[in-house]
Enzyme design. Structure first.
Site, PDB file in Angstrom:
ATOM      1  N   ASP A 226      -2.011 -16.440 -42.635  1.00 60.33           N
ATOM      2  CA  ASP A 226      -3.359 -15.872 -42.600  1.00 60.33           C
ATOM      3  C   ASP A 226      -3.397 -14.369 -42.811  1.00 60.33           C
ATOM      4  OD1 ASP A 226      -4.858 -18.070 -42.459  1.00 60.33           O
ATOM      5  OD2 ASP A 226      -4.956 -18.150 -40.291  1.00 60.33           O
ATOM      6  N   CYS A 549       9.927  10.444   9.802  1.00 63.42           N
ATOM      7  CA  CYS A 549      10.454  10.830  11.105  1.00 63.42           C
ATOM      8  C   CYS A 549      11.485   9.789  11.541  1.00 63.42           C
ATOM      9  CB  CYS A 549       9.312  10.897  12.118  1.00 63.42           C
ATOM     10  SG  CYS A 549       9.896  11.117  13.800  1.00 63.42           S
ATOM     11  N   CYS A 552      10.134   7.969  15.213  1.00 66.82           N
ATOM     12  CA  CYS A 552       9.061   6.968  15.263  1.00 66.82           C
ATOM     13  C   CYS A 552       8.973   6.141  13.988  1.00 66.82           C
ATOM     14  CB  CYS A 552       7.720   7.629  15.551  1.00 66.82           C
ATOM     15  SG  CYS A 552       7.162   8.744  14.271  1.00 66.82           S
ATOM     16  N   CYS A 567       7.114  16.079  12.562  1.00 66.38           N
ATOM     17  CA  CYS A 567       6.387  14.857  12.911  1.00 66.38           C
ATOM     18  C   CYS A 567       5.341  15.224  13.950  1.00 66.38           C
ATOM     19  CB  CYS A 567       7.354  13.803  13.451  1.00 66.38           C
ATOM     20  SG  CYS A 567       6.518  12.312  13.988  1.00 66.38           S
ATOM     21  N   CYS A 570       6.358  13.063  17.509  1.00 63.84           N
ATOM     22  CA  CYS A 570       7.620  13.428  18.147  1.00 63.84           C
ATOM     23  C   CYS A 570       8.025  14.793  17.581  1.00 63.84           C
ATOM     24  CB  CYS A 570       8.711  12.395  17.868  1.00 63.84           C
ATOM     25  SG  CYS A 570       8.148  10.970  16.937  1.00 63.84           S
TER      26      CYS A 570
END
Lengths: 605, 403
Positions: A226, A549, A552, A567, A570
């Site tokens: 095509d 951190c 934590c 942080c 902490c």
């Protein structure tokens, strides 16, 4: 339809627009009386009545929005429209409304159609028929009636053909130079088809293609699957050249507090200033002049908007309170400014509209189609000297692959080629409306009369070697359409570019200069090959470094000004920097928002 | 590398047949070994992904040809994609349960085979009843019996009343072809229900086997059935229990055990693929079947099976039911060790797969400079070092708002 018997009176409920209004003892008599009165003009012709004997219901519909179509009324096996009427119509003595008002033609809606027996042609009419079709062509929709020789094609091809006629670039209206549509295409040298239908004769003020010389042959495999091989010289002469118009619009808005937008050349120092070079095409009033060339991202209208509303106490200098909001040409588009319109909206804001025109010359990848659902994409532009030619020196514009024919069975396509060839040599425009048109035999006879082979085949010579082809090649003239799918509107690539605010990942879509997504399956492919590092690199688009951190396990704060990382919870905890995808950081934030604590536990590697 | 014993046995058999010398035999083994090595997967090659792709690519081909049935002589079996889904979803009951019954050697006579087949086929009352009449005042049902069919099915009319096991009725034979059922309760509605259960009542054969077809398969008579009940079929004389199978994986699991179930999964999957004209290497299917049966029970591939039992929280959450997995993990305080590929892709780390699975062992001697920077506060080293810090994260018990 069931034969209507008058022997037994059937009762029925009558509903007007879905609401119960009455009950009749003899339903058939009522329906017939209703129709009689409507045809006599005593009842509005918009009203339709449908009888459901099995439900014992009569439904009368007068509401708007119903699909209705005109049909010739048949009574006692004779159509009411006679030759005299047609003669009078031709002489303009009567018109359509006369026929409707005098009970010759009536409009049926879908419900009433169920109660009628409609003949397709006048020859088919029997005593049982109630209506006659105006023309068999009415079985098609508007676009399908534009297809020549439709009854020679397979049904689905008509469907595709009709669909693509709608995508064709032509002249959609004759006042396009005055219009400001968001975008539209206009064909540069449109032609009316050589092989027409009744509808395309009516539509000839809005042509949608060009008559093209087609040779059905292969060309080095370039028209495989095509694809279309096009004559480069024809293209250079203006074949299928089109114009792409796009309207850019802006308002000079007024804001609260007496501030308003300003249409000027933005001064340097204003937020978002693009550099003076960019504004060089603007006139003193800040608007680009007509017939100026504009490349991608060029500024059309220089505009400045107020950044923030002033509230008494704050003091911001004038220049600081302004932001550049110029209107630019879309990324990836270019053109020449066609016209500039300055006007006003009903609420007294100044409005500026700029129409940009871009000349589109056919290029590799543009889509073309005949009216038979035979579409293709340009794969090669061949200079005229390399194209095949006939002994008369005729060179085809398009080389069409013969393999597109057998499986699709579009015989109409071939017939149109033959008819087009006949028409172009004899100077005639041939009719090819569905069901009644000159038959193939007649077209062939016409060809023969002019001294050609009646099958449309011709000897062709190879343009590159000058040698005669071993076989005769079928050539003809076809009405081809340029479709609204051009590579210029679609081409897209990205190396760098904008990212989305939320995820920091690349944007999506061409208009936003987006990236091409590596989907799940592509990702699995890379895993499948064990290419772990390639995989990581491919997903590096949103890579970020975040402080974590160690105590934590949450994201810490990095203060750029003080160059401090800490942080907030902490205080003296050690903080590590981690390279991670931003999307994951976002996912962790979202987890936190639903009260799930995602704790990172970083370890030294 | 050693070849599997089965291969060596086959080579030896061949050598014996061709009377090969020991040297030649060894040469063959060597050659085969080198070929065998080529097909062995390298360490850390992601075989799971390759398996998934090798199976799902043909499966997408199958969707294009759905609802194409080609039953073996009379019995319509679910095939194609629906059957594949059935197998890998580990459905308890397949849409069309079938059995393939093989017979012992001394039963390879058409008459005997037919007798066995007759024994297997379930006969219900409705198969031998011509018509029924109900008397509402006297509360009885009379069934006119089809004596010809009864003869054909080898049912003794005198023994028939005993075979109907419904409570609260009395059965009698009248005129040698009528079965009279008297309902003891005074309940007209119950009488209608009785009629239904009477016609559905089991008379003979194996329950659930509604169709029986006898086929010849390479000089051997094979009975295929619609409906399956392996346990009972194994009790029938003349049947070869070593080869008789059914397509209900769970039934095989119950009767023959997990190994047999695994083999059935492989067999059925391979058969369905081949029936559709698709060629998938059997080892991929075997891997999948192994995965489905490692725990000693059949697990489906999906939310409630293999995918739902993965160790990593992130992987489970990324598949289906995200919220559920995250909340449950947070309640339990689960820890994700980030050992899998998907987790690492999510976090944009090098996935431990293929080339990424290997790391340098042993440390490079540290220079004085490096030591210095390490001893200092982490602030300054942030930018240069610890790029590749390995992370593990866990979720701890927290309050959950809703959900």
């Amino acid at each position: 339809m069931k034969k209507q018997s008058h022997e037994k009176a059937e009762r029925a409920d009558i509903y007007l627009n879905g609401k119960y209004i009455a009950h009749v003892q003899d339903a058939l008599k009522f329906v017939n009386d209703f129709k009689k009165k409507r045809r006599a003009g005593l009842l509005p012709y918009q009203a339709n009545i449908a009888h459901y004997p099995e439900l014992r219901e009569i439904r009368i519909n007068t509401s708007h929005g119903r699909v209705r179509r005109p049909l010739i009324i048949v009574e006692n096996g004779k159509p009411k429209l006679t030759k005299e009427h047609i003669e009078k119509l031709k002489k303009n003595e009567i018109d359509w409304s006369y026929l409707v008002n005098h009970g010759i033609i009536e409009y049926l809606d879908t419900e009433e159609e169920e109660n009628s027996y409609i003949a397709l042609t006048p020859e088919d009419v029997t005593k049982e028929h109630t209506h006659l079709e105006l023309d068999p062509i009415t079985m098609f929709g508007l676009s399908a009636t534009l297809i020549p020789y439709p009854e020679y094609n397979r049904g689905d091809r008509i469907n595709y053909g009709a669909k693509m006629v709608g995508q064709a670039i032509g002249i959609m209206c004759n006042n396009f130079l005055l219009r400001t549509d968001t975008k539209f295409n206009i064909l540069a040298y449109p032609q009316i088809p050589l092989v027409t239908t009744k509808t395309s004769k009516i539509m000839q003020d809005f042509p949608e293609g060009q008559n093209i010389v087609v040779a059905v042959m292969c060309y080095d495999g370039y028209n495989l699957n095509d694809a279309i091989v096009m004559n480069k010289s024809s293209v250079e002469r203006g074949m299928f050249r089109s114009f792409y118009f796009r309207t850019y619009e802006t308002l000079k808005k007024r804001y609260w507090g007496g501030q308003e937008d300003e249409i000027t050349i933005p001064e340097p120092g204003i937020k978002g200033h693009r550099g003076e070079e960019v504004y060089k095409d603007l006139a003193e009033d800040g608007i680009i002049n007509p017939e100026t060339k504009a490349e991608s991202d060029a500024v059309l209208i220089g505009k400045i908007s107020p950044l923030r509303f002033l509230s008494g106490e704050e003091f911001i200098s004038d220049i600081e309170n302004k932001r550049e909001t110029s209107i630019t040409i879309r990324h990836g588009e270019k053109g020449i400014v066609d016209k500039v319109i300055i006007s006003e909206t009903p609420d007294a804001n100044q409005m500026i509209k700029i129409v940009v025109r871009d000349e589109r010359i056919p290029e590799l990848g543009d889509k073309f189609a005949s009216r038979h659902g035979q579409k293709g994409v340009i794969s090669l532009l061949v200079p005229q000297e390399d194209m095949p030619f006939t002994s008369d020196g005729v060179v085809p514009d398009i080389i069409f692959n013969p393999h597109a024919i057998p499986s699709r069975m579009t015989v109409g396509h071939l017939l149109e080629m033959l008819a087009g060839k006949t028409g172009s040599y004899s100077g005639q425009i041939l009719d090819s409306s569905a069901f009644h048109h000159p038959k193939e035999k007649e077209i062939r006879a016409l060809m023969k009369k002019m001294g050609f082979r009646d099958d449309g085949k011709q000897t062709l010579y190879d343009g590159r070697t000058g040698k005669k082809y071993d076989v005769l090649i079928f050539t003809g003239v076809l009405y081809y359409m340029k479709l609204d799918h051009m590579v210029a509107n679609k081409i897209h690539a990205r190396s760098r570019g904008p990212v989305t605010l939320l995820t920091k990942q690349p944007t999506e879509g061409r208009a936003k200069r987006g990236g091409l997504r590596i989907g799940e399956m592509e990702q699995q492919c890379l895993i499948g090959h064990g290419a772990a590092l390639t995989l990581k690199e491919r997903f590096d688009s949103d890579l970020t470094k975040i402080p974590i951190c160690t105590k934590c396990g949450l994201v810490a704060i990095h203060d750029v000004l003080k160059n401090k990382t800490y942080c907030p919870t902490c205080k003296d905890a050690q903080i590590v920097w981690v390279e991670i995808s931003y999307a994951f950081k976002l996912a962790m934030d979202e987890l936190k928002s639903m009260c799930v604590y995602p704790k990172m536990n970083p370890k030294e590697l | 590398m050693m070849l599997p014993p089965k291969y060596i046995k086959e080579i030896e058999k061949y050598a014996e047949k061709k009377k090969l010398t020991e040297k030649k035999k060894q040469k063959i083994i060597e050659k085969i070994e080198s070929l065998y090595k080529r097909f062995v997967y390298d360490p850390e090659e992601p075989i799971g992904i390759v398996t998934a792709q090798s199976l799902s690519e043909p499966a997408t081909q199958m969707t294009m040809r759905t609802y194409h049935f080609a039953g073996t002589a009379g019995i319509q079996v679910t095939l194609g994609l629906p059957r594949m889904i059935e197998i890998f979803d580990a459905r308890k009951e397949p849409k069309t349960p079938t059995m393939t019954i093989y017979l012992k050697k001394d039963y390879q006579d058409i008459e005997k085979v037919k007798r066995v087949a007759e024994e297997i086929k379930e006969i219900k009352m409705k198969d031998i009843v011509l018509s029924t009449t109900i008397d509402l005042t006297e509360l009885w049902i009379k069934c006119k019996l089809d004596t010809n069919k009864m003869k054909e099915y080898n049912i003794d009319i005198e023994k028939l009343p005993k075979k109907i096991r419904i409570r609260g009725i009395e059965t009698k034979i009248e005129n040698n072809n009528i079965l009279k059922v008297v309902y003891k309760k005074d309940d007209i509605r119950g009488l209608y229900k009785l009629k239904y259960s009477l016609l559905e009542s089991h008379i003979k054969g194996i329950k659930g086997v509604s169709q029986v077809v006898v086929n010849k398969e390479q000089d051997e008579w094979v009975i295929s059935t619609l409906g399956s009940n392996l346990k009972k079929v194994f009790n029938i004389e003349g049947i070869d229990p070593t080869r008789t199978t059914c397509n209900n994986i769970f039934e095989i699991y119950d009767v023959l055990g997990i190994e047999a179930a695994r083999n059935t999964i492989v067999e059925q999957a391979k058969f369905t693929m081949e029936e559709q004209g698709l060629d998938v290497d059997i080892r991929y299917i075997m891997l999948l079947a192994d995965l489905m049966t490692v725990d000693g029970e059949i697990k489906a591939i999906g939310r409630y099976g293999i995918s739902g039992q993965k160790t990593s929280v992130l992987v489970r959450a990324s598949f289906e039911e995200t919220k559920k997995h995250f909340v449950n993990a947070s309640v339990k305080g689960e820890r994700d060790k980030l050992k899998g590929a998907i987790e690492n892709i999510m976090m944009n780390q090098v996935a431990p797969i293929g080339t990424g699975a290997f790391e340098l062992v042993g440390s490079i001697p540290k220079t004085k400079k490096a030591e210095k920077t390490k001893s200092e506060k982490p602030k300054k080293t942030e930018k240069t070092k610890s790029k590749k810090a390995k992370k593990a994260e866990s979720k701890k018990k927290t309050k959950t708002k809703k959900s």
